[in-house]
Design an enzyme around this catalytic site. Sequence first.
Site, PDB file in Angstrom:
ATOM      1  N   ARG A 218       3.502   7.007  -6.256  1.00  0.00           N
ATOM      2  CA  ARG A 218       2.607   8.156  -6.453  1.00  0.00           C
ATOM      3  C   ARG A 218       3.276   9.521  -6.398  1.00  0.00           C
ATOM      4  NH1 ARG A 218      -1.402   5.807  -2.143  1.00  0.00           N
ATOM      5  NH2 ARG A 218       0.671   5.193  -1.501  1.00  0.00           N
TER       6      ARG A 218
ATOM      7  N   ASP B  50       4.057  -6.037  -5.591  1.00  0.00           N
ATOM      8  CA  ASP B  50       3.764  -5.782  -4.179  1.00  0.00           C
ATOM      9  C   ASP B  50       4.000  -7.057  -3.393  1.00  0.00           C
ATOM     10  OD1 ASP B  50       2.434  -3.452  -2.532  1.00  0.00           O
ATOM     11  OD2 ASP B  50       1.747  -5.335  -1.686  1.00  0.00           O
TER      12      ASP B  50
ATOM     13  N   ARG C 118      -1.214   4.898 -13.522  1.00  0.00           N
ATOM     14  CA  ARG C 118      -1.991   4.156 -12.535  1.00  0.00           C
ATOM     15  C   ARG C 118      -3.495   4.265 -12.773  1.00  0.00           C
ATOM     16  NH1 ARG C 118      -4.759   2.083  -9.662  1.00  0.00           N
ATOM     17  NH2 ARG C 118      -4.768   1.791  -7.412  1.00  0.00           N
TER      18      ARG C 118
ATOM     19  N   ARG D 244      10.426   2.207  -2.977  1.00  0.00           N
ATOM     20  CA  ARG D 244       9.289   2.929  -3.562  1.00  0.00           C
ATOM     21  C   ARG D 244       9.755   4.053  -4.490  1.00  0.00           C
ATOM     22  NH1 ARG D 244       4.123   2.380  -0.872  1.00  0.00           N
ATOM     23  NH2 ARG D 244       4.066   0.169  -0.438  1.00  0.00           N
TER      24      ARG D 244
ATOM     25  N   TYR E 221      -0.485  -9.081   7.301  1.00  0.00           N
ATOM     26  CA  TYR E 221      -1.609  -8.612   6.479  1.00  0.00           C
ATOM     27  C   TYR E 221      -2.651  -9.710   6.302  1.00  0.00           C
ATOM     28  CZ  TYR E 221       1.112  -4.453   5.480  1.00  0.00           C
ATOM     29  OH  TYR E 221       1.812  -3.284   5.614  1.00  0.00           O
TER      30      TYR E 221
HETATM   31  O1  CP3 Z   1       9.286   1.004  -6.127  1.00  0.00           O
HETATM   32  C1  CP3 Z   1       9.229  -0.012  -5.380  1.00  0.00           C
HETATM   33  O2  CP3 Z   1       9.722  -0.027  -4.241  1.00  0.00           O
HETATM   34  C2  CP3 Z   1       8.658  -1.296  -5.943  1.00  0.00           C
HETATM   35  C3  CP3 Z   1       7.290  -1.579  -5.693  1.00  0.00           C
HETATM   36  C4  CP3 Z   1       6.767  -1.912  -4.295  1.00  0.00           C
HETATM   37  C5  CP3 Z   1       5.434  -1.604  -3.919  1.00  0.00           C
HETATM   38  N1  CP3 Z   1       5.191  -2.152  -2.699  1.00  0.00           N
HETATM   39  C6  CP3 Z   1       4.464  -0.861  -4.768  1.00  0.00           C
HETATM   40  C7  CP3 Z   1       3.261  -0.270  -4.146  1.00  0.00           C
HETATM   41  C8  CP3 Z   1       7.357  -2.602  -3.231  1.00  0.00           C
HETATM   42  C9  CP3 Z   1       8.774  -3.113  -3.072  1.00  0.00           C
HETATM   43  C10 CP3 Z   1       6.344  -2.757  -2.232  1.00  0.00           C
HETATM   44  C11 CP3 Z   1       6.553  -3.476  -0.963  1.00  0.00           C
HETATM   45  C12 CP3 Z   1       5.504  -3.442   0.062  1.00  0.00           C
HETATM   46  N2  CP3 Z   1       4.149  -3.467  -0.106  1.00  0.00           N
HETATM   47  C13 CP3 Z   1       5.781  -3.478   1.455  1.00  0.00           C
HETATM   48  C14 CP3 Z   1       7.158  -3.553   2.085  1.00  0.00           C
HETATM   49  C15 CP3 Z   1       7.817  -2.218   2.142  1.00  0.00           C
HETATM   50  C16 CP3 Z   1       7.162  -1.243   3.067  1.00  0.00           C
HETATM   51  O3  CP3 Z   1       6.669  -0.219   2.540  1.00  0.00           O
HETATM   52  O4  CP3 Z   1       7.158  -1.477   4.291  1.00  0.00           O
HETATM   53  C17 CP3 Z   1       4.533  -3.466   2.120  1.00  0.00           C
HETATM   54  C18 CP3 Z   1       4.326  -3.489   3.617  1.00  0.00           C
HETATM   55  C19 CP3 Z   1       3.509  -3.468   1.126  1.00  0.00           C
HETATM   56  C20 CP3 Z   1       2.031  -3.522   1.344  1.00  0.00           C
HETATM   57  C21 CP3 Z   1       1.338  -2.354   0.778  1.00  0.00           C
HETATM   58  N3  CP3 Z   1       1.203  -2.100  -0.566  1.00  0.00           N
HETATM   59  C22 CP3 Z   1       0.695  -1.315   1.499  1.00  0.00           C
HETATM   60  C23 CP3 Z   1       0.620  -1.205   3.008  1.00  0.00           C
HETATM   61  C24 CP3 Z   1       0.165  -0.447   0.546  1.00  0.00           C
HETATM   62  C25 CP3 Z   1      -0.712   0.752   0.832  1.00  0.00           C
HETATM   63  C26 CP3 Z   1       0.063   1.930   1.269  1.00  0.00           C
HETATM   64  C27 CP3 Z   1       0.326   2.811   0.092  1.00  0.00           C
HETATM   65  O5  CP3 Z   1       1.467   3.316  -0.006  1.00  0.00           O
HETATM   66  O6  CP3 Z   1      -0.604   3.001  -0.680  1.00  0.00           O
HETATM   67  C28 CP3 Z   1       0.533  -0.920  -0.743  1.00  0.00           C
HETATM   68  C29 CP3 Z   1       0.207  -0.316  -2.058  1.00  0.00           C
HETATM   69  C30 CP3 Z   1       1.360  -0.012  -2.969  1.00  0.00           C
HETATM   70  N4  CP3 Z   1       2.400  -0.854  -3.238  1.00  0.00           N
HETATM   71  C31 CP3 Z   1       1.523   1.173  -3.751  1.00  0.00           C
HETATM   72  C32 CP3 Z   1       2.713   1.013  -4.474  1.00  0.00           C
HETATM   73  C33 CP3 Z   1       3.309   1.969  -5.473  1.00  0.00           C
HETATM   74  C34 CP3 Z   1       0.543   2.323  -3.820  1.00  0.00           C
HETATM   75  C35 CP3 Z   1      -0.701   1.887  -4.511  1.00  0.00           C
HETATM   76  C36 CP3 Z   1      -1.207   2.834  -5.590  1.00  0.00           C
HETATM   77  O7  CP3 Z   1      -0.438   3.281  -6.458  1.00  0.00           O
HETATM   78  O8  CP3 Z   1      -2.405   3.095  -5.592  1.00  0.00           O
END
Ligand code: CP3
Length: 344
Positions: free
Chosen positions: A29, A75, A38, A25, A151
Amino acid sequence: MTSSKPFLRALAGDTVRPAPVWMMRQAGRYLPEYRELRIQAANFVDFCFTPSMAIEATLQPLRRYAMNAAILFSDILVIPHGLGQDVAFREGEGPVLDAITDAAGIEALQPGAVNERLAPVFETVRGVKAALDEKTALIGFAGAPFTVALYMIEGRGGTEGTKIRRWAAEAPDEFGRLIDILSEATTAYLIEQIENGAEALQLFDSWAGLLPESMFRRWVIAPNRRIVEAVKAAHPNIPIIGFPRNAGVLYRDFAVETGVDGVSIDATVPLEWAAETLQPICTVQGNLDNHVLLSGGETLEAEVGRILDAFGNGRFVFNLGHGVLPPTPPEHVGRVVDLIRARA
Ligand code: CP3
């Protein structure tokens, strides 16, 4: 031929100094420029599927920090979307899916459509690859089957996995169909990422630690292994990192049995144990606590030092134990990169 990219050399087994670094990540944000980008998209799914935006989000952290790798901005939940399941991200709530509740829901998935529906992701991979310099590697990724299935079945995050754990225990053959479908779709998706420019892959199994040993072997180790074998059959030289988060001592069997080139360890894994047990098997990636990164100060300095002391003399990539948290001050990330580079 050995790569000149430090991150890829570490995954090939070299001890690289200073240690290569990237952070899960690293785009997200906590960066003001990310928040600004975003809000220009109607929703998070559109954001991931608009290559110009996803390329920009991937590159943002690299402009601030000398990371050794970029990770594709996307994602893990694009796979259920590609399979035809309805996926949405609600502000402040996270992902919401139209939950699968029975065998008919599994059979209604459309595995043949995935790579076509995910074409914008491959365009993003190509665009990022073209923008990277000769020292920075491009990591592609996918969720591992159990975590993506969680999920798909729970319909949202933030649960204890009650529904998926019951389904796996009560009707393992039925549940296994979903794991098989995901394993195949994920393999094809990762191969396509490689063919568009990804130089390494990470498989995120964020919820692996929910399972007891026997089920960890069946629903985590076996599908991760199947994907690693199938991807390597097509592209033997692309390194793969596994991340069975919270696997405890089972990280060892995971590393041995899946054939990954690296394991990403969460922040609870004892450093000395990992150095003795995991580093002889494969490259260790990790494992700074994301809350320590958020807090900063002397604790952060001490923890970075401990991790470098433990792993710096073997095959190692510096990372977090889990992703950067949204309230993290961006300068803390820069501080970590500086501390690592100062240890050359
Ligand atoms: O920079 C990076 O790592 C690359 C992008 C990336 C995202 N998600 C972007 C994202 C990667 C590699 C992921 C993987 C991901 N997504 C996982 C595995 C890693 C982990 O965190 O355990 C999982 C479980 C998800 C599912 C997911 N996506 C959730 C549970 C959420 C909501 C929680 C949150 O942080 O908002 C997301 C949304 C998400 N994926 C965001 C980002 C930057 C935030 C959304 C936004 O910007 O509004």
